[in-house]
Design an enzyme around this catalytic site. Structure first.
Site, PDB file in Angstrom:
ATOM      1  N   LYS A 162      91.810  19.619  60.579  1.00 54.12           N
ATOM      2  CA  LYS A 162      91.781  20.713  59.586  1.00 54.12           C
ATOM      3  C   LYS A 162      92.429  20.269  58.284  1.00 54.12           C
ATOM      4  CE  LYS A 162      96.265  21.862  59.704  1.00 54.12           C
ATOM      5  NZ  LYS A 162      97.197  22.119  58.575  1.00 54.12           N
ATOM      6  N   THR A 185      94.811  26.788  56.006  1.00 57.77           N
ATOM      7  CA  THR A 185      95.033  25.596  55.197  1.00 57.77           C
ATOM      8  C   THR A 185      94.009  25.429  54.090  1.00 57.77           C
ATOM      9  OG1 THR A 185      95.855  24.582  57.243  1.00 57.77           O
ATOM     10  CG2 THR A 185      95.557  23.137  55.385  1.00 57.77           C
TER      11      THR A 185
END
Length: 321
Positions: free
Chosen positions: A186, A243
């Site tokens: 990620k 994120t």
């Protein structure tokens, strides 16, 4: 399990974890490499360099003596690329501890995940992973946060109980690989998402990158033996959403700077850069197109315009491929 916890690494995240555990009534030793920095933090009751504005509870004891932090449960909050060095230097002290990896990424040169690095340095060590969508400032200030704790029996439930607090809710899984792959990949996708916004490509482009990036994350994690369901949880999709959409994320900010043609933030730990390099070096570009693009972009092997063209010119396919 014991109510005495050690935290190795006094960056923002390690400090935040120490604060959260101490606020729950546990005694926490927070280890720093530098004795002078440990003494300053102990006196000032604040990590001014990494987490300013957050006061350390009385239960947090900053220390440069690893013996003080080598407790039954040790949270390893050092960057992935420094993990092996720290473990090798402190192997004798940490032997016999339950080691909880709180770092995200893939080791350059070996392609190993944090728990695999631990097993390489300390064979037979009891390992676990703490990961998921979280910012250090939120954890330290007691804001509600849910994380994944990846651990295997026996003792997984006891560890979950020992590390959970009123504001820090831990969900248990036995899939260590899936939890770590989600946390590592990620960060790479977050850099790409930041690039798309920094370059002015728009919110739609970011949504496309997040979605196709998530498919890439899931495919690669499954190839390493992970359960795809783990990627749909906090350590995968949850962490990806956080994120890729907040400037609190160092990886996202790094991408923003790249996309806008600005110098990246000096001194920031951007785990997605090393992860992209490690994975791109070991896999064909067609297998990890977003990761390969990020690795080439951060290393200056392609221009931003070339990177966009590479992604847009890929063969058309079915969405689930």
């Amino acid at each position: 399990m014991a109510e005495r916890i050690g935290v190795i690494g006094a960056g923002a995240f390690g400090t935040a974890l120490a604060v959260a555990q101490a606020a729950a009534g546990r005694e926490v030793a927070l280890w720093l490499r530098d004795p002078a920095a440990a003494a300053e933090m102990a006196e000032g009751r604040e990590n001014r360099a990494r987490l300013p504005g957050v006061r350390l509870p009385p239960g947090v004891v900053p220390t440069a003596d690893i013996a003080n932090a080598a407790r039954e449960i040790v949270l390893l909050a050092v960057p992935t690329q420094r993990l092996r060095e720290v473990l090798q230097a402190q192997a004798e002290r940490l032997a016999g501890c339950t080691l909880v990896a709180c770092c995200k990424g893939v080791e350059l040169g070996t392609g190993l995940l944090p728990t695999e690095v631990i097993a390489d340095v300390l064979p037979g060590a009891r390992v676990a992973v703490l990961t998921g969508p979280s910012f250090a400032a939120d954890i330290a200030r007691g804001k509600p946060t849910a994380l994944t704790l990846a651990a295997t029996a026996p003792g997984a439930e006891a560890l979950q109980e020992a590390l959970s607090t009123r504001s820090l809710r831990l969900y248990l899984t036995g899939d260590l690989t899936g939890a770590q792959m989600g946390g590592a990949l990620k960060n790479v996708i977050a850099i790409a998402a930041g690039v798309s916004i920094g370059a002015g490509l728009g919110e739609s482009a970011r949504a496309a990158l997040m979605t196709r990036g998530f498919a890439e994350m899931t495919r690669h994690a499954e190839a390493r033996g992970a359960d795809s369901e783990t990627l749909h949880g906090l350590s995968g999709l949850g962490d990806l959403v956080l994120t890729c959409t907040s400037e609190k994320s160092r990886n996202y900010r790094h991408g923003l700077a790249l996309g806008a043609g600005r110098p990246p933030e000096a001194g920031a730990t951007v785990e997605g850069v090393a992860t992209a390099r490690a994975l791109a070096a070991a896999a064909p570009a067609d297998a990890l197109p977003v990761t390969a693009m990020v690795a080439a972009l951060v290393d200056g092997k392609v221009t931003l315009a070339d990177a966009v063209e590479l992604l847009l010119s890929r063969p058309l396919k079915r969405e689930r491929e």
